[in-house]
Enzyme design. Sequence first.
Site, PDB file in Angstrom:
ATOM      1  N   SER A  20      15.038  -6.299 -17.291  1.00  0.00           N
ATOM      2  CA  SER A  20      14.669  -6.066 -15.887  1.00  0.00           C
ATOM      3  C   SER A  20      13.283  -5.453 -15.723  1.00  0.00           C
ATOM      4  O   SER A  20      12.896  -4.534 -16.441  1.00  0.00           O
ATOM      5  CB  SER A  20      15.706  -5.151 -15.221  1.00  0.00           C
ATOM      6  N   THR A  67      22.568  -6.095  -9.990  1.00  0.00           N
ATOM      7  CA  THR A  67      22.181  -7.433 -10.425  1.00  0.00           C
ATOM      8  C   THR A  67      23.329  -8.102 -11.171  1.00  0.00           C
ATOM      9  O   THR A  67      24.441  -7.557 -11.237  1.00  0.00           O
ATOM     10  CB  THR A  67      20.860  -7.373 -11.240  1.00  0.00           C
ATOM     11  N   LYS A  71      26.671  -8.503  -8.430  1.00  0.00           N
ATOM     12  CA  LYS A  71      26.218  -8.607  -7.035  1.00  0.00           C
ATOM     13  C   LYS A  71      27.330  -8.972  -6.053  1.00  0.00           C
ATOM     14  O   LYS A  71      27.298  -8.563  -4.897  1.00  0.00           O
ATOM     15  CB  LYS A  71      25.107  -9.665  -6.927  1.00  0.00           C
ATOM     16  N   ASN A  92      22.330  -6.632  -3.257  1.00  0.00           N
ATOM     17  CA  ASN A  92      21.377  -6.250  -4.326  1.00  0.00           C
ATOM     18  C   ASN A  92      20.924  -4.807  -4.199  1.00  0.00           C
ATOM     19  O   ASN A  92      20.283  -4.278  -5.103  1.00  0.00           O
ATOM     20  CB  ASN A  92      20.172  -7.212  -4.391  1.00  0.00           C
ATOM     21  N   ASP A 108      16.900  -9.879  -0.496  1.00  0.00           N
ATOM     22  CA  ASP A 108      16.278 -11.094  -1.058  1.00  0.00           C
ATOM     23  C   ASP A 108      15.685 -12.022   0.012  1.00  0.00           C
ATOM     24  O   ASP A 108      14.575 -12.532  -0.149  1.00  0.00           O
ATOM     25  CB  ASP A 108      17.294 -11.888  -1.886  1.00  0.00           C
ATOM     26  N   GLY A 132      18.911 -26.662  -4.447  1.00  0.00           N
ATOM     27  CA  GLY A 132      19.832 -25.677  -5.003  1.00  0.00           C
ATOM     28  C   GLY A 132      20.615 -25.012  -3.888  1.00  0.00           C
ATOM     29  O   GLY A 132      20.125 -24.918  -2.745  1.00  0.00           O
ATOM     30  N   ASN A 155      21.566 -30.277  -3.300  1.00  0.00           N
ATOM     31  CA  ASN A 155      22.104 -29.668  -4.517  1.00  0.00           C
ATOM     32  C   ASN A 155      22.788 -30.723  -5.375  1.00  0.00           C
ATOM     33  O   ASN A 155      23.371 -31.675  -4.849  1.00  0.00           O
ATOM     34  CB  ASN A 155      23.124 -28.569  -4.158  1.00  0.00           C
TER      35      ASN A 155
HETATM   36  P1  ATR Z   1      21.190 -18.103  -8.410  1.00  0.00           P
HETATM   37  O1  ATR Z   1      21.862 -16.809  -8.108  1.00  0.00           O
HETATM   38  O2  ATR Z   1      19.941 -17.954  -9.242  1.00  0.00           O
HETATM   39  O3  ATR Z   1      20.973 -18.927  -7.218  1.00  0.00           O
HETATM   40  P2  ATR Z   1      23.479 -19.712  -9.073  1.00  0.00           P
HETATM   41  O4  ATR Z   1      24.173 -19.134  -7.908  1.00  0.00           O
HETATM   42  O5  ATR Z   1      24.215 -19.838 -10.371  1.00  0.00           O
HETATM   43  O6  ATR Z   1      22.174 -18.880  -9.424  1.00  0.00           O
HETATM   44  O7  ATR Z   1      22.903 -21.148  -8.648  1.00  0.00           O
HETATM   45  C1  ATR Z   1      22.239 -21.991  -9.541  1.00  0.00           C
HETATM   46  C2  ATR Z   1      21.737 -23.225  -8.809  1.00  0.00           C
HETATM   47  O8  ATR Z   1      20.997 -24.029  -9.758  1.00  0.00           O
HETATM   48  C3  ATR Z   1      22.839 -24.126  -8.260  1.00  0.00           C
HETATM   49  O9  ATR Z   1      22.381 -24.772  -7.100  1.00  0.00           O
HETATM   50  C4  ATR Z   1      23.022 -25.133  -9.404  1.00  0.00           C
HETATM   51  O10 ATR Z   1      23.546 -26.374  -9.017  1.00  0.00           O
HETATM   52  P3  ATR Z   1      25.162 -26.648  -9.045  1.00  0.00           P
HETATM   53  O11 ATR Z   1      25.695 -25.998  -7.802  1.00  0.00           O
HETATM   54  O12 ATR Z   1      25.261 -28.116  -9.041  1.00  0.00           O
HETATM   55  O13 ATR Z   1      25.665 -25.998 -10.306  1.00  0.00           O
HETATM   56  C5  ATR Z   1      21.584 -25.325  -9.825  1.00  0.00           C
HETATM   57  N1  ATR Z   1      21.505 -25.843 -11.183  1.00  0.00           N
HETATM   58  C6  ATR Z   1      21.730 -25.194 -12.332  1.00  0.00           C
HETATM   59  N2  ATR Z   1      21.574 -26.000 -13.398  1.00  0.00           N
HETATM   60  C7  ATR Z   1      21.226 -27.221 -12.897  1.00  0.00           C
HETATM   61  C8  ATR Z   1      20.917 -28.493 -13.470  1.00  0.00           C
HETATM   62  N3  ATR Z   1      20.945 -28.680 -14.810  1.00  0.00           N
HETATM   63  N4  ATR Z   1      20.610 -29.524 -12.652  1.00  0.00           N
HETATM   64  C9  ATR Z   1      20.575 -29.347 -11.307  1.00  0.00           C
HETATM   65  N5  ATR Z   1      20.854 -28.172 -10.701  1.00  0.00           N
HETATM   66  C10 ATR Z   1      21.173 -27.119 -11.480  1.00  0.00           C
END
Ligand code: ATR
Length: 277
Positions: A20, A67, A71, A92, A108, A132, A155
Amino acid sequence: MEINASTGLVALFGYPTGHSLSPAMHNAAFRTMGLDLRYLAFDVHPGELRDAVIGARAMGFVGLNVTVPHKETIMPMLNEVRPEAAFIGAVNTVTINERGKLIGHNTDGRGFMKSLEAEGIDAAGKKVLVIGSGGASRAICASLCECAAEVAVYNRTADKAARLVMDLGINFKNAVQIESLNAEAVRGYDMVINATSLGLDDGDPLPIDTGLLRAGQIVGDLIYRSTPLLQKAGGMGLCTFNGMGMLLWQGVLSSEIWTGQMPPVEAMREALLKRFQ
Ligand code: ATR
């Protein structure tokens, strides 16, 4: 400033926390403000979060940062969760008042908007595509919806994007889902933001084919360094920004919540950049 019997403590609870940048950033702020406060990181095992929270209250900590992976799980342990944190489904920042009441915040989304403002980017009236739909995406989408003309979410797992757009729809009329990233759809946006974790690891595929981007678009990434996406977009002459600004400004807002004072942003930025060299 020497540590003494009245030194206050702000703690980061995570697992692990060794990577961190927050201790350096927040201690720089407290030092510059001349406040008798320190910020320490604690590796709290997921099974021991409740004990840690009870301990923080019992020992009169000033506040907490929270974190991964706490969270979401900390939320039912708090006395109150502010609306922005409730929407995101994650906290957070926690304040602990004199009566031991724990209040959960999430800085955030507002931090992201402040970082845009600091970069001279105005999202007002713009059409924004967010790739995403995890926690980070939720945080920025809710804030973007307040001023953008349209916020489109794409997504990999379409159901999760649909869920986010539905939740946004309770308060906003400008959130839509897009089901595929094709040239026609992508061209229509003024700003494209990667809110997936793609780009964190070497060899990750790009979150979007950069051949779909067009001149004049702003390309952002919530990952806090220059990612292959940003390098390619920059190489095309597009305006880019990374997640360092969001990291900084969520910290600025958290510090303001704990201390009631606007912290020294430049000292915090410097502390972050120093850790990156
Ligand atoms: P954060 O808190 O950083 O947002 P998260 O809640 O785990 O982390 O979200 C990760 C995001 O990255 C999600 O939108 C995930 O898509 P899925 O919902 O389909 O899992 C996306 N993501 C992670 N790996 C991926 C990959 N290989 N290809 C496309 N999207 C990906």
